[in-house]
Design an enzyme around this catalytic site. Sequence first.
Site, PDB file in Angstrom:
ATOM      1  N   ARG A  32       0.806  -1.225   0.000  1.00 44.70           N
ATOM      2  CA  ARG A  32       0.000   0.000   0.000  1.00 44.70           C
ATOM      3  C   ARG A  32       0.842   1.280   0.000  1.00 44.70           C
ATOM      4  O   ARG A  32       0.299   2.387   0.006  1.00 44.70           O
ATOM      5  CB  ARG A  32      -0.897   0.011   1.257  1.00 44.70           C
ATOM      6  CG  ARG A  32      -2.154  -0.826   1.106  1.00 44.70           C
ATOM      7  CD  ARG A  32      -2.860  -1.034   2.430  1.00 44.70           C
ATOM      8  NE  ARG A  32      -3.024   0.181   3.204  1.00 44.70           N
ATOM      9  CZ  ARG A  32      -4.103   0.972   3.163  1.00 44.70           C
ATOM     10  NH1 ARG A  32      -5.094   0.671   2.328  1.00 44.70           N
ATOM     11  NH2 ARG A  32      -4.188   2.030   3.931  1.00 44.70           N
ATOM     12  N   CYS A  56       7.149  33.022  27.063  1.00 42.16           N
ATOM     13  CA  CYS A  56       7.159  31.582  27.359  1.00 42.16           C
ATOM     14  C   CYS A  56       7.058  31.347  28.857  1.00 42.16           C
ATOM     15  O   CYS A  56       7.815  31.924  29.642  1.00 42.16           O
ATOM     16  CB  CYS A  56       8.439  30.953  26.819  1.00 42.16           C
ATOM     17  SG  CYS A  56       8.695  29.243  27.337  1.00 42.16           S
ATOM     18  N   CYS A  59      10.596  29.742  30.200  1.00 43.05           N
ATOM     19  CA  CYS A  59      11.907  30.384  30.096  1.00 43.05           C
ATOM     20  C   CYS A  59      12.355  30.919  31.455  1.00 43.05           C
ATOM     21  O   CYS A  59      11.527  31.283  32.295  1.00 43.05           O
ATOM     22  CB  CYS A  59      11.868  31.508  29.070  1.00 43.05           C
ATOM     23  SG  CYS A  59      12.080  30.942  27.362  1.00 43.05           S
ATOM     24  N   ASP A  82       1.823  22.817  37.051  1.00 42.31           N
ATOM     25  CA  ASP A  82       0.813  23.764  37.522  1.00 42.31           C
ATOM     26  C   ASP A  82      -0.608  23.263  37.279  1.00 42.31           C
ATOM     27  O   ASP A  82      -1.547  23.709  37.942  1.00 42.31           O
ATOM     28  CB  ASP A  82       1.004  25.125  36.828  1.00 42.31           C
ATOM     29  CG  ASP A  82       2.322  25.779  37.208  1.00 42.31           C
ATOM     30  OD1 ASP A  82       2.722  25.663  38.380  1.00 42.31           O
ATOM     31  OD2 ASP A  82       2.953  26.398  36.328  1.00 42.31           O
ATOM     32  N   HIS A 119      15.387  28.494  24.843  1.00 42.11           N
ATOM     33  CA  HIS A 119      14.045  28.230  24.330  1.00 42.11           C
ATOM     34  C   HIS A 119      14.057  27.487  22.998  1.00 42.11           C
ATOM     35  O   HIS A 119      13.120  26.731  22.700  1.00 42.11           O
ATOM     36  CB  HIS A 119      13.302  29.569  24.185  1.00 42.11           C
ATOM     37  CG  HIS A 119      11.894  29.445  23.708  1.00 42.11           C
ATOM     38  ND1 HIS A 119      10.858  29.059  24.536  1.00 42.11           N
ATOM     39  CD2 HIS A 119      11.344  29.661  22.480  1.00 42.11           C
ATOM     40  CE1 HIS A 119       9.718  29.059  23.849  1.00 42.11           C
ATOM     41  NE2 HIS A 119       9.986  29.410  22.605  1.00 42.11           N
ATOM     42  N   GLY A 165       0.705  17.250  20.630  1.00 44.30           N
ATOM     43  CA  GLY A 165       0.019  17.773  21.801  1.00 44.30           C
ATOM     44  C   GLY A 165       0.857  18.623  22.725  1.00 44.30           C
ATOM     45  O   GLY A 165       0.383  19.006  23.795  1.00 44.30           O
ATOM     46  N   SER A 167       2.061  21.684  24.424  1.00 43.69           N
ATOM     47  CA  SER A 167       1.419  22.994  24.574  1.00 43.69           C
ATOM     48  C   SER A 167       2.431  24.123  24.637  1.00 43.69           C
ATOM     49  O   SER A 167       2.044  25.297  24.627  1.00 43.69           O
ATOM     50  CB  SER A 167       0.545  23.015  25.836  1.00 43.69           C
ATOM     51  OG  SER A 167       1.332  22.753  26.988  1.00 43.69           O
ATOM     52  N   HIS A 170       9.109  25.140  24.381  1.00 39.04           N
ATOM     53  CA  HIS A 170      10.341  25.116  25.161  1.00 39.04           C
ATOM     54  C   HIS A 170      10.755  23.657  25.405  1.00 39.04           C
ATOM     55  O   HIS A 170       9.904  22.811  25.699  1.00 39.04           O
ATOM     56  CB  HIS A 170      10.126  25.822  26.508  1.00 39.04           C
ATOM     57  CG  HIS A 170      11.398  26.145  27.218  1.00 39.04           C
ATOM     58  ND1 HIS A 170      12.010  27.374  27.144  1.00 39.04           N
ATOM     59  CD2 HIS A 170      12.201  25.380  28.009  1.00 39.04           C
ATOM     60  CE1 HIS A 170      13.122  27.371  27.872  1.00 39.04           C
ATOM     61  NE2 HIS A 170      13.247  26.160  28.396  1.00 39.04           N
ATOM     62  N   HIS A 172      11.273  20.423  26.941  1.00 35.94           N
ATOM     63  CA  HIS A 172      10.874  19.908  28.252  1.00 35.94           C
ATOM     64  C   HIS A 172      10.238  18.537  28.110  1.00 35.94           C
ATOM     65  O   HIS A 172       9.893  18.099  27.013  1.00 35.94           O
ATOM     66  CB  HIS A 172       9.874  20.858  28.930  1.00 35.94           C
ATOM     67  CG  HIS A 172       8.497  20.821  28.327  1.00 35.94           C
ATOM     68  ND1 HIS A 172       8.177  21.432  27.123  1.00 35.94           N
ATOM     69  CD2 HIS A 172       7.339  20.234  28.760  1.00 35.94           C
ATOM     70  CE1 HIS A 172       6.905  21.237  26.850  1.00 35.94           C
ATOM     71  NE2 HIS A 172       6.377  20.508  27.816  1.00 35.94           N
ATOM     72  N   GLN A 174       7.699  15.601  30.711  1.00 38.42           N
ATOM     73  CA  GLN A 174       6.865  15.476  31.901  1.00 38.42           C
ATOM     74  C   GLN A 174       7.199  14.187  32.648  1.00 38.42           C
ATOM     75  O   GLN A 174       7.686  13.219  32.051  1.00 38.42           O
ATOM     76  CB  GLN A 174       5.379  15.495  31.528  1.00 38.42           C
ATOM     77  CG  GLN A 174       4.935  16.791  30.877  1.00 38.42           C
ATOM     78  CD  GLN A 174       3.434  16.826  30.677  1.00 38.42           C
ATOM     79  OE1 GLN A 174       2.653  16.706  31.620  1.00 38.42           O
ATOM     80  NE2 GLN A 174       3.011  16.990  29.433  1.00 38.42           N
ATOM     81  N   GLU A 188       3.615  -5.011  29.947  1.00 39.91           N
ATOM     82  CA  GLU A 188       5.018  -5.340  29.697  1.00 39.91           C
ATOM     83  C   GLU A 188       5.622  -6.104  30.876  1.00 39.91           C
ATOM     84  O   GLU A 188       6.443  -7.006  30.678  1.00 39.91           O
ATOM     85  CB  GLU A 188       5.820  -4.069  29.423  1.00 39.91           C
ATOM     86  CG  GLU A 188       5.551  -3.446  28.060  1.00 39.91           C
ATOM     87  CD  GLU A 188       6.612  -2.435  27.665  1.00 39.91           C
ATOM     88  OE1 GLU A 188       7.576  -2.240  28.444  1.00 39.91           O
ATOM     89  OE2 GLU A 188       6.500  -1.843  26.577  1.00 39.91           O
ATOM     90  N   HIS A 287      10.252   2.980  29.716  1.00 37.90           N
ATOM     91  CA  HIS A 287       9.585   1.936  30.481  1.00 37.90           C
ATOM     92  C   HIS A 287      10.635   1.259  31.357  1.00 37.90           C
ATOM     93  O   HIS A 287      11.703   0.863  30.870  1.00 37.90           O
ATOM     94  CB  HIS A 287       8.909   0.915  29.565  1.00 37.90           C
ATOM     95  CG  HIS A 287       7.588   1.385  29.035  1.00 37.90           C
ATOM     96  ND1 HIS A 287       6.985   0.863  27.910  1.00 37.90           N
ATOM     97  CD2 HIS A 287       6.739   2.334  29.496  1.00 37.90           C
ATOM     98  CE1 HIS A 287       5.829   1.461  27.706  1.00 37.90           C
ATOM     99  NE2 HIS A 287       5.665   2.360  28.655  1.00 37.90           N
ATOM    100  N   PHE A 318      -2.443   8.142  10.671  1.00 40.09           N
ATOM    101  CA  PHE A 318      -3.611   8.237  11.534  1.00 40.09           C
ATOM    102  C   PHE A 318      -3.973   6.850  12.052  1.00 40.09           C
ATOM    103  O   PHE A 318      -3.922   5.870  11.309  1.00 40.09           O
ATOM    104  CB  PHE A 318      -4.805   8.827  10.780  1.00 40.09           C
ATOM    105  CG  PHE A 318      -4.666  10.294  10.471  1.00 40.09           C
ATOM    106  CD1 PHE A 318      -5.088  11.246  11.382  1.00 40.09           C
ATOM    107  CD2 PHE A 318      -4.100  10.715   9.281  1.00 40.09           C
ATOM    108  CE1 PHE A 318      -4.956  12.600  11.112  1.00 40.09           C
ATOM    109  CE2 PHE A 318      -3.963  12.068   8.996  1.00 40.09           C
ATOM    110  CZ  PHE A 318      -4.400  13.009   9.918  1.00 40.09           C
TER     111      PHE A 318
END
Length: 350
Positions: A32, A56, A59, A82, A119, A165, A167, A170, A172, A174, A188, A287, A318
């Site tokens: 394909r 930012c 920063c 936050d 930045h 996603g 936002s 800068h 970074h 999470q 797993e 992981h 997709f």
Amino acid sequence: MTEPSHPFDASKQPHRRFNPLLREWILVSPHRTQRPWQGQVESTTALSEVSYDPSCYMCPGNKRSTGQANPVYKTVYVFDNDFPALLPQGESGRINESDLLLAETETGICRVLCFSPKHHLTLSMMALSDIRAVIDCWAEQFVELGAKDNVNYVQIFENRGSVMGASNPHPHCQIWSTATIPNIPLTEQSTQTEHIKKTGRCLLCDYYRLEKNATTRIVIENEHFLAIVPYWAIWPFETMVLPARHVASIDELNSAERDALSDILKRLTTRYDNLFQTSFPYSMGFHQRPTDGVGHPEWHFHAHFFPPLLRSATVRKFMVGFELLGMPQRDITPETSAEHLRAVPDTHHL
């Protein structure tokens, strides 16, 4: 007279492959790749050229949306999110209606780790020493958060690019630490436990040896790590980073291995950027063993990169239709993806 049988060619024929980590099959449809594309086209995101952005929230010295000011940090900087998805404390509760409607309290701690005060940087454009500082901070956060009574798993992840996603541009990541082990690491853990009970060996140690010998899916390697397109990869240019030594978590990496991980992360993300000469989006995460106080000899530390781009900087993969209702599917084979990534240089195109 019977027709002569044709040998199976996985590079051309539709087939399915098994993911032993998640116990899932994926459909591979290499024929394909030539289909025309008249679907959605993404806009490309240009790399920022400013090292400091006064608007930012991340920063150095700037105020975040809560009004709290960042210090004028010079290296990595960690702060409590936050707008956290989890809270450290919550009133304990549980709902159970006929074992069908289930809910229970979940607590945790969410933090943000800024990779650099600059930045405009990404991992691909950072110095190796600065990436090493990020790795050391990841290890410190894993140990610190994992030692808390209400934390049994620490998930470190980076969403790079607005299409994934993020936002804020800068540099970074999470860190979400949770009271319970999330679904995918829990699966797993189950598969790795089953493998070691059955064979007496680590699943990902066995897989490392297979890929090291096969070479066809290796993108880059150094003395301590392999970066490969997994045999069962779902995303077109998905990769997995595997250490050669059996370690259960990032804090167990020695100094040489942390330097080697810095090298692999920089070279891999550089090749991503060079593939379509764009700031390549992805979700990346580690992981590793739970922090539940139990020994986990089955766990082999590793990283997953899930980039959405398919055939150019503006055409993405997709997960819809058959993928949502049936099983994951990919067109370009993992071997071809690895070949494309190997073909681009380690030196950033900028």
